[in-house]
Design a protein around this motif. Structure first.
Motif, PDB file in Angstrom:
ATOM      1  N   LEU B  13       0.827  -1.210   0.000  1.00 32.53           N
ATOM      2  CA  LEU B  13       0.000   0.000   0.000  1.00 32.53           C
ATOM      3  C   LEU B  13       0.864   1.264   0.000  1.00 32.53           C
ATOM      4  O   LEU B  13       0.528   2.251  -0.640  1.00 32.53           O
ATOM      5  CB  LEU B  13      -0.925   0.006   1.223  1.00 32.53           C
ATOM      6  CG  LEU B  13      -2.189  -0.843   1.064  1.00 32.53           C
ATOM      7  CD1 LEU B  13      -2.957  -0.911   2.386  1.00 32.53           C
ATOM      8  CD2 LEU B  13      -3.095  -0.280  -0.030  1.00 32.53           C
ATOM      9  N   PHE B  14       1.975   1.192   0.721  1.00 29.83           N
ATOM     10  CA  PHE B  14       2.877   2.352   0.739  1.00 29.83           C
ATOM     11  C   PHE B  14       3.302   2.697  -0.689  1.00 29.83           C
ATOM     12  O   PHE B  14       3.210   3.857  -1.119  1.00 29.83           O
ATOM     13  CB  PHE B  14       4.108   2.063   1.607  1.00 29.83           C
ATOM     14  CG  PHE B  14       5.111   3.173   1.598  1.00 29.83           C
ATOM     15  CD1 PHE B  14       4.948   4.291   2.400  1.00 29.83           C
ATOM     16  CD2 PHE B  14       6.229   3.129   0.756  1.00 29.83           C
ATOM     17  CE1 PHE B  14       5.861   5.335   2.375  1.00 29.83           C
ATOM     18  CE2 PHE B  14       7.143   4.170   0.728  1.00 29.83           C
ATOM     19  CZ  PHE B  14       6.959   5.270   1.542  1.00 29.83           C
ATOM     20  N   LEU B  15       3.726   1.680  -1.404  1.00 24.02           N
ATOM     21  CA  LEU B  15       4.191   1.932  -2.769  1.00 24.02           C
ATOM     22  C   LEU B  15       3.037   2.373  -3.669  1.00 24.02           C
ATOM     23  O   LEU B  15       3.148   3.331  -4.437  1.00 24.02           O
ATOM     24  CB  LEU B  15       4.857   0.670  -3.347  1.00 24.02           C
ATOM     25  CG  LEU B  15       6.169   0.273  -2.665  1.00 24.02           C
ATOM     26  CD1 LEU B  15       6.676  -1.065  -3.201  1.00 24.02           C
ATOM     27  CD2 LEU B  15       7.228   1.352  -2.871  1.00 24.02           C
ATOM     28  N   ALA B  16       1.902   1.668  -3.535  1.00 19.37           N
ATOM     29  CA  ALA B  16       0.776   1.968  -4.426  1.00 19.37           C
ATOM     30  C   ALA B  16       0.224   3.366  -4.156  1.00 19.37           C
ATOM     31  O   ALA B  16      -0.049   4.131  -5.087  1.00 19.37           O
ATOM     32  CB  ALA B  16      -0.322   0.923  -4.236  1.00 19.37           C
ATOM     33  N   LEU B  17       0.066   3.712  -2.870  1.00 18.79           N
ATOM     34  CA  LEU B  17      -0.498   5.028  -2.545  1.00 18.79           C
ATOM     35  C   LEU B  17       0.459   6.159  -2.908  1.00 18.79           C
ATOM     36  O   LEU B  17       0.037   7.226  -3.335  1.00 18.79           O
ATOM     37  CB  LEU B  17      -0.871   5.099  -1.065  1.00 18.79           C
ATOM     38  CG  LEU B  17      -2.057   4.205  -0.653  1.00 18.79           C
ATOM     39  CD1 LEU B  17      -2.178   4.122   0.866  1.00 18.79           C
ATOM     40  CD2 LEU B  17      -3.357   4.721  -1.265  1.00 18.79           C
ATOM     41  N   SER B  18       1.767   5.900  -2.737  1.00 13.46           N
ATOM     42  CA  SER B  18       2.747   6.924  -3.142  1.00 13.46           C
ATOM     43  C   SER B  18       2.674   7.125  -4.650  1.00 13.46           C
ATOM     44  O   SER B  18       2.710   8.253  -5.145  1.00 13.46           O
ATOM     45  CB  SER B  18       4.170   6.505  -2.755  1.00 13.46           C
ATOM     46  OG  SER B  18       4.260   6.344  -1.362  1.00 13.46           O
ATOM     47  N   ALA B  19       2.572   6.002  -5.367  1.00 18.02           N
ATOM     48  CA  ALA B  19       2.499   6.100  -6.831  1.00 18.02           C
ATOM     49  C   ALA B  19       1.214   6.818  -7.244  1.00 18.02           C
ATOM     50  O   ALA B  19       1.216   7.638  -8.170  1.00 18.02           O
ATOM     51  CB  ALA B  19       2.552   4.707  -7.452  1.00 18.02           C
ATOM     52  N   LEU B 171       3.171   9.686  16.486  1.00 19.50           N
ATOM     53  CA  LEU B 171       3.180   8.338  15.900  1.00 19.50           C
ATOM     54  C   LEU B 171       4.593   7.945  15.481  1.00 19.50           C
ATOM     55  O   LEU B 171       5.040   6.820  15.726  1.00 19.50           O
ATOM     56  CB  LEU B 171       2.252   8.278  14.682  1.00 19.50           C
ATOM     57  CG  LEU B 171       0.747   8.300  14.967  1.00 19.50           C
ATOM     58  CD1 LEU B 171      -0.039   8.385  13.665  1.00 19.50           C
ATOM     59  CD2 LEU B 171       0.326   7.065  15.759  1.00 19.50           C
ATOM     60  N   LEU B 172       5.279   8.882  14.865  1.00 10.60           N
ATOM     61  CA  LEU B 172       6.643   8.576  14.413  1.00 10.60           C
ATOM     62  C   LEU B 172       7.554   8.309  15.606  1.00 10.60           C
ATOM     63  O   LEU B 172       8.314   7.337  15.618  1.00 10.60           O
ATOM     64  CB  LEU B 172       7.192   9.752  13.587  1.00 10.60           C
ATOM     65  CG  LEU B 172       6.605   9.869  12.181  1.00 10.60           C
ATOM     66  CD1 LEU B 172       6.881  11.242  11.596  1.00 10.60           C
ATOM     67  CD2 LEU B 172       7.178   8.785  11.257  1.00 10.60           C
ATOM     68  N   PHE B 173       7.454   9.178  16.608  1.00 10.74           N
ATOM     69  CA  PHE B 173       8.308   8.978  17.780  1.00 10.74           C
ATOM     70  C   PHE B 173       8.007   7.632  18.446  1.00 10.74           C
ATOM     71  O   PHE B 173       8.916   6.897  18.842  1.00 10.74           O
ATOM     72  CB  PHE B 173       8.119  10.128  18.778  1.00 10.74           C
ATOM     73  CG  PHE B 173       8.905   9.926  20.035  1.00 10.74           C
ATOM     74  CD1 PHE B 173      10.293   9.941  20.004  1.00 10.74           C
ATOM     75  CD2 PHE B 173       8.270   9.677  21.256  1.00 10.74           C
ATOM     76  CE1 PHE B 173      11.044   9.720  21.154  1.00 10.74           C
ATOM     77  CE2 PHE B 173       9.012   9.464  22.410  1.00 10.74           C
ATOM     78  CZ  PHE B 173      10.394   9.486  22.356  1.00 10.74           C
ATOM     79  N   HIS B 215       4.784  -2.280  18.096  1.00 10.65           N
ATOM     80  CA  HIS B 215       5.749  -1.663  17.175  1.00 10.65           C
ATOM     81  C   HIS B 215       5.388  -1.980  15.724  1.00 10.65           C
ATOM     82  O   HIS B 215       5.338  -1.084  14.867  1.00 10.65           O
ATOM     83  CB  HIS B 215       7.161  -2.163  17.478  1.00 10.65           C
ATOM     84  CG  HIS B 215       8.165  -1.705  16.479  1.00 10.65           C
ATOM     85  ND1 HIS B 215       8.518  -0.385  16.323  1.00 10.65           N
ATOM     86  CD2 HIS B 215       8.865  -2.392  15.524  1.00 10.65           C
ATOM     87  CE1 HIS B 215       9.389  -0.271  15.338  1.00 10.65           C
ATOM     88  NE2 HIS B 215       9.622  -1.479  14.829  1.00 10.65           N
ATOM     89  N   LEU B 216       5.130  -3.241  15.461  1.00 11.41           N
ATOM     90  CA  LEU B 216       4.844  -3.600  14.070  1.00 11.41           C
ATOM     91  C   LEU B 216       3.534  -2.978  13.590  1.00 11.41           C
ATOM     92  O   LEU B 216       3.440  -2.513  12.449  1.00 11.41           O
ATOM     93  CB  LEU B 216       4.811  -5.118  13.902  1.00 11.41           C
ATOM     94  CG  LEU B 216       6.207  -5.759  13.992  1.00 11.41           C
ATOM     95  CD1 LEU B 216       6.128  -7.265  13.878  1.00 11.41           C
ATOM     96  CD2 LEU B 216       7.138  -5.214  12.909  1.00 11.41           C
ATOM     97  N   LEU B 217       2.558  -2.929  14.477  1.00 15.31           N
ATOM     98  CA  LEU B 217       1.298  -2.287  14.069  1.00 15.31           C
ATOM     99  C   LEU B 217       1.525  -0.808  13.752  1.00 15.31           C
ATOM    100  O   LEU B 217       0.970  -0.265  12.801  1.00 15.31           O
ATOM    101  CB  LEU B 217       0.238  -2.452  15.155  1.00 15.31           C
ATOM    102  CG  LEU B 217      -0.356  -3.863  15.249  1.00 15.31           C
ATOM    103  CD1 LEU B 217      -1.318  -3.965  16.431  1.00 15.31           C
ATOM    104  CD2 LEU B 217      -1.070  -4.261  13.952  1.00 15.31           C
ATOM    105  N   LEU B 222       1.847   3.339   9.849  1.00 15.74           N
ATOM    106  CA  LEU B 222       2.522   4.508   9.265  1.00 15.74           C
ATOM    107  C   LEU B 222       2.780   4.327   7.772  1.00 15.74           C
ATOM    108  O   LEU B 222       2.665   5.270   6.994  1.00 15.74           O
ATOM    109  CB  LEU B 222       3.848   4.771   9.996  1.00 15.74           C
ATOM    110  CG  LEU B 222       3.711   5.571  11.294  1.00 15.74           C
ATOM    111  CD1 LEU B 222       5.007   5.524  12.101  1.00 15.74           C
ATOM    112  CD2 LEU B 222       3.347   7.029  10.997  1.00 15.74           C
ATOM    113  N   LEU B 223       3.131   3.098   7.402  1.00 23.53           N
ATOM    114  CA  LEU B 223       3.388   2.855   5.978  1.00 23.53           C
ATOM    115  C   LEU B 223       2.136   3.158   5.131  1.00 23.53           C
ATOM    116  O   LEU B 223       2.238   3.608   3.999  1.00 23.53           O
ATOM    117  CB  LEU B 223       3.826   1.408   5.739  1.00 23.53           C
ATOM    118  CG  LEU B 223       5.285   1.100   6.102  1.00 23.53           C
ATOM    119  CD1 LEU B 223       5.558  -0.400   6.029  1.00 23.53           C
ATOM    120  CD2 LEU B 223       6.245   1.841   5.177  1.00 23.53           C
TER     121      LEU B 223
END
Ligand code: SF4
Ligand code: SF4
Lengths: 532, 291
Positions: B13-19, B171-173, B215-217, B222-223
């Motif tokens: 999804l990260f790649l697809a949404l960025s694209a 969220l990032l922190f 962490h993984l969630l 975030l991705l």
């Protein structure tokens, strides 16, 4: 008002949001001077204009609504225009606008770059992102597709009231559209777009724009061919007078070709030069003749005034003027158009109109500065730099330099012809606006000139003073600010007058061609008036 | 298994949404020229000049340096040059944060590589992975925390900061913090991360505890979240520079730009402005009204 003014405070019910009572000090010798008094608001102005931003009035056509219904209609009209910014009505700007709208990281790097913000003493509404943030919040409140959650997350707590929108309209005219902030932004975003787009909503949707720009500017130009109001007959008279006057001045007769069929070059001036600084078009004529160029002026409507005020506030007007100018030029039978010393006319003719029409349908346009530089570097004319011994500095018009990349030709000329030339700090593409950019130079009444002379022009004045630190107080020594742009010259004229800089310190301003002609070896008399 | 699938879904999804974002920005109509100088591709014009400094510029071949443009963009991406020059105190937080992200990107690639090839025992790779991971979590965590603290402490920044912008930093922190606790609990060498990566890639991973699950969630979330919000400026920045500030292509006969202009002029806007002078003239779009 005390405390930091946040975007949501723009609608606050108070008589005046910003005061300019603690402007940063100017360099010597003006550190010893009391600041000239800001023009005060007259009580009746409150009924006629929106004076509640900072007491200055730019949009003199914006009457405060008298009733609640009128207020509601005013706000609705604005919101209707706001929606159109992101529609196909605004195709020519949408990509840059959407990028700038979406991505701001609120790092405030742009604030450091903005001369208005700095010169106002860091007044929050002058921060480049302030207007943008107000617009974002208004848009998200009224057009966000994601409803309440998105509104909550983006804190869209601004009320769209008459006070907010009226002040926002005024605030759009506190930015010179110089784009120095965009140059500094790490994300490549442009906050000047927001000021310009707000101006567009006011003009294109609400029919509200400063009189000097619209009624007496672009509308007049579309009607008679020039925003000066000068018609063909008057233009021809002026040229004739200029020939006689210049001939007397330089001691030799001079011919200014007009409507010469089949000429190589149409020299395209801001017609205001003929009225305010006729020595500028005269100097062009002397140089172009001497260099043996095949050139002409034109007396045909839309071809003797290169201005296009539309580019400051209204895309529709800008486009109408640009297309009329292009059409009229094509009928002249010339090969190329060369633009004189006017920054915004350069941008209008070379940049703004570039993609408005098919490539086949237009004539090539270029700046006159590279041609002028060739006269010096290729020794087409004999110059004697000893005739320009006085200190000279150069102002870089934003349109010509930062927004077009014409940086070097004017420097080649001044470095060759002015032994005491020195740069301002910063200069070139990093220059500061003169303070008159985006129409401010011609906006005076009711009291807008106070803002221009003392706030938006402050940084430039400080730069000029710093360029002449050692010589400033020597009254016998003229100090010349070369400003190759009509609007910049107009702004400097006013600043120098308000601070009595010419009277007290012999600070002079003028164009590039004048100082070139002054250095021409064959002329017996100085060309610059202050040397005569 | 779910966490393994989640990783593939989130990365996809990260790649697809960025694209998709890039596609949307790319599809926006051709805009008028609004270039700003210095434009680094202008060859031999380090002073910030352009081809318009040439007499009869349209008769001369354009001198373009793609290398200079790439170098400028590189400096901006790796070093955030403009922020460094324009706002040093902000850069001191922003650069570590961004550099930490880049380190973690490389760390992830190294983990995938070593997990799949079994090269985790190659000492150089092991050290490099450790270094990237350590720097990534340290700089990213510290940077995001300082950015957050700055926003909260500085009144002038606070008035422009929206709840969403705080949420982004929190969220990032949280992702950096939980990651650092999780992967470096057993030392600096990312061995547990490599093992987890292998299990995630082979869909056989089960979080050993709450920390790992959280962490993984966070990372997966975030991705998916980054490309849909303004944190996708890694896409926007490309367009802002290349298609906006540095786009000085002239509309010359037979040029690529002329073809684009011709196409744009065919699009007649449907929406019109309402002021009296705006009518009957067409709205200020790309079509050429001949008056
Ligand atoms: S410099 Fe750019 S990103 Fe930073 S606040 Fe200004 S517009 Fe926003
Ligand atoms: S365009 Fe110029 S005046 Fe306007 S906000 Fe940017 S730097 Fe300030």
């Amino acid at each position: 008002m005390s405390g930091i003014i946040a975007p949501k405070d723009l609608g606050r019910r108070t008589e005046r949001l910003i005061n300019y009572d603690s402007l940063p000090p100017l360099p010597a010798p003006y550190d010893q001077w009391p600041e000239p008094k800001f023009a005060e608001i007259k009580p009746e102005w409150r009924e006629k204009y929106c004076t509640s931003l900072d007491g200055c009035v730019a949009i003199d056509t914006m009457r405060p609504p008298a009733s609640d219904e009128e207020k509601k209609a005013f706000v609705e009209k604005f919101l209707q225009g706001l929606g159109k910014l992101f529609s196909d009505a605004n195709n020519g700007v949408r990509q840059p606008l959407e990028l700038s709208f979406e991505y701001c990281a609120k790092c405030n790097t742009c604030s450091e770059a903005c001369h208005v913000f700095q010169a106002s003493g860091g007044q929050e509404p002058h921060r480049p992102i302030f207007r943008a943030e107000v617009l974002r919040k208004l848009y998200r409140s009224h057009f966000s597709g994601m409803g309440a959650l998105r509104r909550a997350l983006s804190a869209s707590e601004i009320d769209a009231t008459w006070e907010t929108i009226g002040r926002l309209g005024e605030l759009a005219y506190r930015c010179n559209l110089c784009r120095r902030c965009a140059q500094a932004c790490p994300l490549g975003l442009d906050n000047s777009l927001f000021a310009k787009e707000i101006r567009k909503i006011f003009s294109q949707e609400m029919g509200l724009a400063p009189t000097p720009l619209h009624d007496k500017g672009s509308m007049l130009q579309l009607k008679v061919g020039s925003s000066t109001g000068i018609g063909k007959a008057a233009f021809l008279d002026m040229v004739e007078f200029l020939e006689d006057d210049t001939g007397e001045r330089i001691g030799q007769s001079i011919k200014i070709p007009v409507d010469k069929k089949g000429a190589d070059i149409l020299l395209y001036h801001n017609a205001g030069e003929f009225v305010a600084w006729p020595e500028n078009p005269a100097a062009y004529a002397i140089l172009f003749n001497k260099a043996g160029l095949d050139w002409t002026l034109s007396s045909e409507v839309m071809t003797y005034d290169s201005v296009n005020y539309g580019i400051w506030y209204d895309d529709i007007q800008a486009k109408k003027i640009a297309l009329k100018q292009i059409e009229a030029m094509k009928a002249l039978g010339i090969r190329r158009v060369v633009v004189g010393e006017c920054g915004h006319a350069h941008k209008a003719a070379l940049i703004v109109s570039d993609r408005l029409i098919r490539a086949e349908e237009r004539l090539p346009v270029e700046s006159s500065l590279p041609l002028l530089a060739e006269m010096v570097t290729k020794k087409q004319i004999r110059f004697d730099p000893a005739k320009n011994p006085f200190p000279v500095t150069l102002h870089d018009p934003c349109n010509l330099v930062r927004q077009m990349g014409v940086v070097k030709p004017q420097r080649d000329i001044l470095q060759a012809l002015c032994p005491a030339f020195r740069e301002m700090t910063p200069h070139g593409v990093d220059n500061y606006c003169c303070g008159g950019g985006s129409g401010f130079a011609i906006m005076n009444s009711p009291n807008f000139s106070s803002f221009r002379n003392q706030v938006s022009g402050r940084m430039k004045f400080a730069q000029i003073l710093n360029a002449f630190t050692l010589e400033m107080t020597d009254q016998s020594l003229p100090k010349y600010v070369c400003a190759p742009c009509s609007n910049c010259k107009g702004t400097l004229r006013e600043i120098f007058e308000v601070y009595k800089a010419t009277e007290q310190y012999n600070l002079q301003y003028g164009g590039l061609v004048e100082i070139m002609v002054n250095a021409m070896a064959e002329l017996k008399q100085p060309y610059l008036e202050f040397l005569q | 298994m779910l966490f393994g699938i989640g990783a593939y879904v989130a990365a996809g999804l990260f790649l697809a949404l960025s694209a998709l974002r890039a596609y949307r920005l790319n599809r926006l109509p051709l805009h008028g020229r609004m270039e700003l100088y210095p434009a680094p591709a202008e060859k031999g014009r380090k002073h910030g000049g352009s081809y318009l400094e040439e007499p009869e510029w349209w008769t001369k071949p354009r001198q373009v340096s793609h290398m200079a443009e790439l170098a400028e963009m590189g400096g901006e991406i790796v070093f955030i040059k403009r922020l460094f020059h324009g706002s040093r105190s902000f850069w001191l937080a922003s650069w570590p944060f961004h550099f930490g992200m880049y380190c973690l990107f490389v760390w992830t690639l190294l983990l995938i590589l070593t997990a799949l090839t079994g090269a985790g025992n190659v000492e150089a790779l092991r050290v490099l992975t450790a270094l990237c991971g350590f720097l990534g979590f340290l700089l990213g965590g510290a940077g995001s925390l300082i950015l957050l603290a700055r926003r909260l402490a500085d009144k002038r920044l606070r008035i422009y900061t929206t709840p969403q912008e705080y949420l982004n930093l929190i969220l990032l922190f949280a992702a950096f913090l939980t990651g650092a606790c999780l992967w470096f609990g057993d030392g600096l060498f990312s061995d547990s991360a490599r093992l987890a990566m292998r299990n995630i890639l082979t869909l056989s991973y089960t979080p050993p505890g709450v920390l790992a699950a959280v962490h993984l969630l966070l990372v997966y979330g975030l991705l998916i979240y980054i490309p849909i919000g303004k944190m996708s400026h890694y896409v926007g920045k490309f367009f802002a520079y290349h298609r906006f500030l540095w786009d000085n292509a002239a509309n010359l006969k037979n040029s690529g730009m002329a073809a684009q202009v011709d196409r744009a002029l065919k699009n007649k806007p449907q929406t019109v402005w309402s002021a009296p002078h705006a009518n009957p003239a067409p709205a200020a779009g790309q079509e050429g009204e001949k008056t």
